[in-house]
Design a protein around this motif. Structure first.
Motif, PDB file in Angstrom:
ATOM      1  N   GLY A   8       6.149   6.110  12.239  1.00 50.09           N
ATOM      2  CA  GLY A   8       6.716   4.934  11.598  1.00 50.09           C
ATOM      3  C   GLY A   8       7.417   4.027  12.599  1.00 50.09           C
ATOM      4  O   GLY A   8       7.288   2.802  12.553  1.00 50.09           O
ATOM      5  N   VAL A   9       8.164   4.629  13.520  1.00 48.53           N
ATOM      6  CA  VAL A   9       8.853   3.857  14.553  1.00 48.53           C
ATOM      7  C   VAL A   9       7.843   3.215  15.491  1.00 48.53           C
ATOM      8  O   VAL A   9       7.986   2.048  15.878  1.00 48.53           O
ATOM      9  N   ARG A  10       6.813   3.955  15.879  1.00 45.55           N
ATOM     10  CA  ARG A  10       5.786   3.406  16.765  1.00 45.55           C
ATOM     11  C   ARG A  10       5.149   2.157  16.175  1.00 45.55           C
ATOM     12  O   ARG A  10       4.910   1.167  16.880  1.00 45.55           O
ATOM     13  N   LEU A  11       4.854   2.223  14.879  1.00 47.28           N
ATOM     14  CA  LEU A  11       4.217   1.076  14.233  1.00 47.28           C
ATOM     15  C   LEU A  11       5.113  -0.158  14.315  1.00 47.28           C
ATOM     16  O   LEU A  11       4.644  -1.254  14.635  1.00 47.28           O
ATOM     17  N   LYS A  15      -3.742   3.353  11.003  1.00 46.51           N
ATOM     18  CA  LYS A  15      -3.459   3.882  12.334  1.00 46.51           C
ATOM     19  C   LYS A  15      -3.187   5.378  12.341  1.00 46.51           C
ATOM     20  O   LYS A  15      -3.596   6.107  13.252  1.00 46.51           O
ATOM     21  N   TYR A  16      -2.462   5.868  11.288  1.00 43.65           N
ATOM     22  CA  TYR A  16      -2.001   7.263  11.311  1.00 43.65           C
ATOM     23  C   TYR A  16      -2.449   8.098  10.114  1.00 43.65           C
ATOM     24  O   TYR A  16      -2.187   9.303  10.075  1.00 43.65           O
ATOM     25  N   GLY A  17      -3.081   7.489   9.126  1.00 45.80           N
ATOM     26  CA  GLY A  17      -3.525   8.267   7.983  1.00 45.80           C
ATOM     27  C   GLY A  17      -2.458   8.366   6.906  1.00 45.80           C
ATOM     28  O   GLY A  17      -1.749   7.405   6.626  1.00 45.80           O
ATOM     29  N   GLU A  18      -2.338   9.536   6.311  1.00 45.72           N
ATOM     30  CA  GLU A  18      -1.442   9.748   5.166  1.00 45.72           C
ATOM     31  C   GLU A  18       0.010   9.399   5.500  1.00 45.72           C
ATOM     32  O   GLU A  18       0.530   9.774   6.549  1.00 45.72           O
ATOM     33  N   LEU A  19       0.642   8.706   4.569  1.00 47.92           N
ATOM     34  CA  LEU A  19       2.038   8.329   4.730  1.00 47.92           C
ATOM     35  C   LEU A  19       2.935   9.536   4.503  1.00 47.92           C
ATOM     36  O   LEU A  19       2.796  10.256   3.518  1.00 47.92           O
TER      37      LEU A  19
END
Length: 389
Positions: free
Chosen positions: A55-58, A298-302
């Protein structure tokens, strides 16, 4: 004399080069913003920690794509605190030397240990997930959170149980952590106030889970109709499996520490019917749709706290941008004054550093997944106590 002169010249050259290196380092530092994120990246909570980091990366990627913070690139430092308060202190001391702001920590015990360092060193820290009230009740200027508090969710859970399980006989268990014990106590305090009844059982388990069978035996003797657990999903899953295996039919209720896909997988069929407090469905937030789409692409499942982590990073970077300086005190003062646009809508902080609004609702495990339960649902009768064996 010639040899001595050459040696002195070499030493002078080394000093000059070292000085130039430091100047270059400081110059590079002036052209970037450093954001730290701390979470458990190894061990049983590694997936939860990775959800936070993603989440931070995004958020960092999006800021950099738009030019960073006032033209300065945002550099992300990731650290594994292993879910251990002692390691969290090590991470905090390192971040205090290198980061302009920090997102973290994931667990309340880790955050409570680390904020002593961040406050002393005047580093803004925004936690995405630590719900223990003491995180902000200590009154530190640079400490914030974007999630709710255990006194809020404990009260919500108590009201739900009192309304939907009239006449309930309650057993309360916690995992001895500052998160789990505080949450359990908040639930019990509010339940006793609302119902004017005391708990049928109050006890604790170790996070190793070694004493779960013994505690469950004592719980069963008390014949509760509701078991409330303050703790995290690994122990919550083991606890509900042991309860069901020993014939305890009580409803199992817990907090946000158990709303995790890993709870569903670990608890299996025994987890059906479990009730947990958390925020309203993030997937339905109108203000979150673009972030949700970008995250999933970008990362799939939240993850449960992925959106909160994105929000915490957004708050930190907005504070740095609006303050126009990396001075932690000025950044904190700025955050106390402004509203920040987030996936949860406009977020404003109170005098403690908590968001002014953070509602809790109840979720239920149905068909192997978490489903939000309407709070206005008609009350259900309390289950009959199981016969002691």
């Amino acid at each position: 004399m010639g040899i001595r002169f050459r040696s002195a010249a070499r030493r002078a050259g080394i000093v000059i080069l070292a000085s130039l290196g430091l100047i270059l380092l400081w110059s590079c530092s002036d052209r970037q913003i450093t954001l730290g994120v701390a979470a458990p990246l190894t061990g049983e909570q590694a997936r939860s920690g990775r959800d936070v980091v993603n989440g931070v990366r995004l958020a960092v990627d999006e800021w950099n794509a738009k030019g960073g913070v006032d033209g300065k690139k945002v550099v992300l430092l990731e650290a594994d605190d292993k879910g251990d308060p002692d390691q969290a202190l090590v991470v905090a001391r390192d971040f205090a030397k290198r980061a302009h702001a920090v997102v973290g920590h994931y667990n309340s015990p880790c955050t409570l240990a680390a904020i002593e360092v961040y406050s002393k060193e005047k580093i803004p820290m925004i936690t995405a997930s630590s719900t223990n009230p003491d995180v902000t009740d200590r009154g530190y200027l640079t400490i914030f959170r974007v999630c709710g508090r255990d006194d809020q969710q404990g009260r919500s859970a108590a009201k739900y149980v009192a309304d939907h399980f009239p006449g309930a006989k309650v057993a309360v268990i916690h995992d001895k952590s500052s998160y789990g014990q505080d949450l359990a106590n908040e639930f019990l305090k509010n339940f006793e106030f609302l119902t004017k009844t005391q708990s049928a059982f109050y006890g604790s388990i170790d996070r190793t889970g070694v004493d779960i069978p013994t505690v469950v035996d004592k719980v069963k003797e008390a014949q509760p109709t509701v078991v409330y657990f303050g703790g995290l999903w690994p122990q919550g899953a083991e606890l509900v499996k042991e309860l069901k295996a020993k014939g305890c039919t009580a409803a199992f209720v817990s907090g946000d520490g158990c709303i995790d896909p890993q709870f569903l997988k670990s608890a299996g069929a025994a987890g059906e019917g479990t009730l947990v407090t958390f925020i309203p469905d993030q997937e339905k937030l109108p203000t979150a749709q673009s972030v949700l789409a970008a995250y999933k692409a970008k990362y799939g499942e939240l993850g449960p706290y992925s959106l909160y982590a994105y929000t915490a990073a957004t708050v930190a970077l907005t504070g740095l941008s609006q303050a126009g300086t990396t001075d932690g005190v000025e950044v904190a003062r700025t955050l106390h004054k402004i509203e920040v646009e987030t996936p949860f809508g406009k977020m404003k902080f109170d005098e403690k550093g908590d968001p002014q609004q953070s509602p809790y609702v109840m979720w239920k495990v149905e068909g192997g997944r978490f489903v939000e339960v309407p709070m206005e649902a008609p009350p259900a009768p309390a289950a009959a106590p199981a016969e002691a064996k």
